[in-house]
Design a protein around this motif. Structure first.
Motif, PDB file in Angstrom:
ATOM      1  N   ARG A  18     -10.561   0.613 -10.483  1.00 30.51           N
ATOM      2  CA  ARG A  18     -10.478   1.984 -10.975  1.00 30.51           C
ATOM      3  C   ARG A  18      -9.040   2.464 -10.830  1.00 30.51           C
ATOM      4  O   ARG A  18      -8.480   2.447  -9.736  1.00 30.51           O
ATOM      5  CB  ARG A  18     -11.460   2.868 -10.215  1.00 30.51           C
ATOM      6  CG  ARG A  18     -12.912   2.467 -10.528  1.00 30.51           C
ATOM      7  CD  ARG A  18     -13.922   3.051  -9.607  1.00 30.51           C
ATOM      8  NE  ARG A  18     -15.279   2.650 -10.010  1.00 30.51           N
ATOM      9  CZ  ARG A  18     -16.357   2.779  -9.262  1.00 30.51           C
ATOM     10  NH1 ARG A  18     -16.250   3.293  -8.046  1.00 30.51           N
ATOM     11  NH2 ARG A  18     -17.545   2.395  -9.711  1.00 30.51           N
ATOM     12  N   THR A  19      -8.458   2.893 -11.918  1.00 27.91           N
ATOM     13  CA  THR A  19      -7.021   3.163 -11.937  1.00 27.91           C
ATOM     14  C   THR A  19      -6.675   4.605 -11.589  1.00 27.91           C
ATOM     15  O   THR A  19      -5.510   4.907 -11.346  1.00 27.91           O
ATOM     16  CB  THR A  19      -6.437   2.848 -13.328  1.00 27.91           C
ATOM     17  OG1 THR A  19      -7.104   3.652 -14.312  1.00 27.91           O
ATOM     18  CG2 THR A  19      -6.636   1.375 -13.663  1.00 27.91           C
TER      19      THR A  19
ATOM     20  N   ASN B 108      -9.982   1.129  -5.435  1.00 27.29           N
ATOM     21  CA  ASN B 108     -10.401   2.531  -5.504  1.00 27.29           C
ATOM     22  C   ASN B 108     -11.911   2.702  -5.499  1.00 27.29           C
ATOM     23  O   ASN B 108     -12.510   3.397  -6.319  1.00 27.29           O
ATOM     24  CB  ASN B 108      -9.757   3.230  -6.699  1.00 27.29           C
ATOM     25  CG  ASN B 108      -8.287   3.509  -6.463  1.00 27.29           C
ATOM     26  OD1 ASN B 108      -7.874   3.721  -5.318  1.00 27.29           O
ATOM     27  ND2 ASN B 108      -7.489   3.493  -7.514  1.00 27.29           N
ATOM     28  N   ILE B 109     -12.508   2.034  -4.508  1.00 24.62           N
ATOM     29  CA  ILE B 109     -13.895   2.259  -4.133  1.00 24.62           C
ATOM     30  C   ILE B 109     -13.890   2.624  -2.642  1.00 24.62           C
ATOM     31  O   ILE B 109     -12.892   2.410  -1.952  1.00 24.62           O
ATOM     32  CB  ILE B 109     -14.765   1.010  -4.363  1.00 24.62           C
ATOM     33  CG1 ILE B 109     -14.291  -0.131  -3.443  1.00 24.62           C
ATOM     34  CG2 ILE B 109     -14.738   0.587  -5.822  1.00 24.62           C
ATOM     35  CD1 ILE B 109     -15.330  -1.187  -3.203  1.00 24.62           C
ATOM     36  N   PRO B 110     -14.982   3.184  -2.106  1.00 26.43           N
ATOM     37  CA  PRO B 110     -15.039   3.431  -0.659  1.00 26.43           C
ATOM     38  C   PRO B 110     -14.944   2.109   0.109  1.00 26.43           C
ATOM     39  O   PRO B 110     -15.600   1.133  -0.246  1.00 26.43           O
ATOM     40  CB  PRO B 110     -16.409   4.081  -0.469  1.00 26.43           C
ATOM     41  CG  PRO B 110     -16.726   4.702  -1.792  1.00 26.43           C
ATOM     42  CD  PRO B 110     -16.152   3.746  -2.808  1.00 26.43           C
ATOM     43  N   ILE B 111     -14.113   2.090   1.149  1.00 25.24           N
ATOM     44  CA  ILE B 111     -13.941   0.892   1.965  1.00 25.24           C
ATOM     45  C   ILE B 111     -14.053   1.269   3.434  1.00 25.24           C
ATOM     46  O   ILE B 111     -14.170   2.448   3.787  1.00 25.24           O
ATOM     47  CB  ILE B 111     -12.575   0.216   1.715  1.00 25.24           C
ATOM     48  CG1 ILE B 111     -11.427   1.132   2.160  1.00 25.24           C
ATOM     49  CG2 ILE B 111     -12.426  -0.183   0.257  1.00 25.24           C
ATOM     50  CD1 ILE B 111     -10.069   0.452   2.184  1.00 25.24           C
ATOM     51  N   VAL B 112     -14.000   0.259   4.291  1.00 27.47           N
ATOM     52  CA  VAL B 112     -13.902   0.462   5.733  1.00 27.47           C
ATOM     53  C   VAL B 112     -12.586  -0.148   6.197  1.00 27.47           C
ATOM     54  O   VAL B 112     -12.283  -1.299   5.889  1.00 27.47           O
ATOM     55  CB  VAL B 112     -15.077  -0.178   6.482  1.00 27.47           C
ATOM     56  CG1 VAL B 112     -14.883  -0.038   7.991  1.00 27.47           C
ATOM     57  CG2 VAL B 112     -16.399   0.469   6.065  1.00 27.47           C
ATOM     58  N   CYS B 113     -11.816   0.638   6.934  1.00 26.10           N
ATOM     59  CA  CYS B 113     -10.533   0.154   7.460  1.00 26.10           C
ATOM     60  C   CYS B 113     -10.375   0.692   8.872  1.00 26.10           C
ATOM     61  O   CYS B 113     -10.511   1.894   9.095  1.00 26.10           O
ATOM     62  CB  CYS B 113      -9.378   0.640   6.578  1.00 26.10           C
ATOM     63  SG  CYS B 113      -7.746   0.055   7.104  1.00 26.10           S
ATOM     64  N   GLY B 114     -10.125  -0.196   9.817  1.00 22.64           N
ATOM     65  CA  GLY B 114      -9.969   0.244  11.197  1.00 22.64           C
ATOM     66  C   GLY B 114     -11.182   0.963  11.730  1.00 22.64           C
ATOM     67  O   GLY B 114     -11.066   1.867  12.560  1.00 22.64           O
ATOM     68  N   GLY B 115     -12.364   0.564  11.254  1.00 20.24           N
ATOM     69  CA  GLY B 115     -13.600   1.164  11.719  1.00 20.24           C
ATOM     70  C   GLY B 115     -13.949   2.495  11.103  1.00 20.24           C
ATOM     71  O   GLY B 115     -14.953   3.112  11.484  1.00 20.24           O
TER      72      GLY B 115
END
Length: 229
Positions: A11-12, A153-160
């Motif tokens: 997603r741009t 550009n989707i929801p992610i998990v980073c650093g918990g």
């Protein structure tokens, strides 16, 4: 290939807060913002500022990779605009670097604000010379493959922490916090109150008062009593 196919979504466009709001956020460090949130917004402490010469504030371009692969990193850099922060879920890998000096050079040319990687980088000396701010978990010498799916550009998990495209990322020497776009105004309001309280206590300390009224009141509520020695 469908842009909505799981594993291949790119997603741009993201929603970005106005620059005036970004400038307001820059008035507070991560400690005040974390306290002002009222709930956890800080990434885990094992995400370290490997290259950190200044604080960074900007909207998140999110990237989810396949473990050990970095095919879509270049595309995420291409999508990012000046002032954006690329946030990468690389599954915390310590086996393969998903970022190096050439990617830092491109990011520098595009005036990208910073990079947050739940994973590894390499070419540290060259990246440091280029100067793009980078937070990551590990430094390794091995490269990654470039032939597997990923999503941008989707929801992610980073650093918990959950990170959504357009969330505001703030990083400094204390760590990184993620401000959900819808919560920014409330967090700023609370951060300002905390800043004012801290300044009041600082002035009291300078004048020789070492226990604040709040602490004294809390101790009283818990049943502490002063005793003569």
């Amino acid at each position: 290939m469908s842009k909505d196919r799981i594993g291949y979504r790119v997603r741009t466009k993201i929603n970005r807060l106005d620059q005036n709001t970004i400038e307001k956020i820059k008035q507070y460090d991560t400690t005040l913002l974390a306290d002002g949130a009222g709930s956890r917004i800080a990434l885990s402490s094992d995400l370290k500022p490997v290259i950190q010469e200044k604080s960074i504030v900007g909207p998140a371009i999110t990237l989810k990779l396949t473990l050990g692969d970095s095919l879509l990193v270049s595309k995420a850099i291409d999508i990012a605009q000046a002032g954006d922060i690329i946030v990468i879920d690389a599954f915390g890998t310590d086996m393969n670097a998903v970022w190096g000096d050439l990617k830092s050079l491109i990011a520098k040319q595009k005036n990208i604000e910073g990079i947050i990687i739940d994973g590894s980088i390499r070419d540290v000396s060259a990246c440091r010379e280029i100067g793009v701010q980078i937070y990551c978990k590990n430094i390794v010498c091995s490269s990654s493959t470039k032939n597997s799916p990923g999503e941008i550009n989707i929801p992610i998990v980073c650093g918990g922490m959950n990170v959504h495209p357009g969330d505001i990322v703030v990083g400094d020497e204390n760590g990184v916090v993620i401000l959900p776009a819808d919560d920014v105004d409330k967090i700023l309001e609370n951060a300002k109150k905390k800043q004012e309280m801290v300044e009041k206590i600082r002035q009291e300390i300078i004048k020789g008062k070492y226990i604040s009224d709040n602490i004294s009141e809390k101790m009283k509520q818990l049943g502490y009593e002063d005793e003569s020695v």
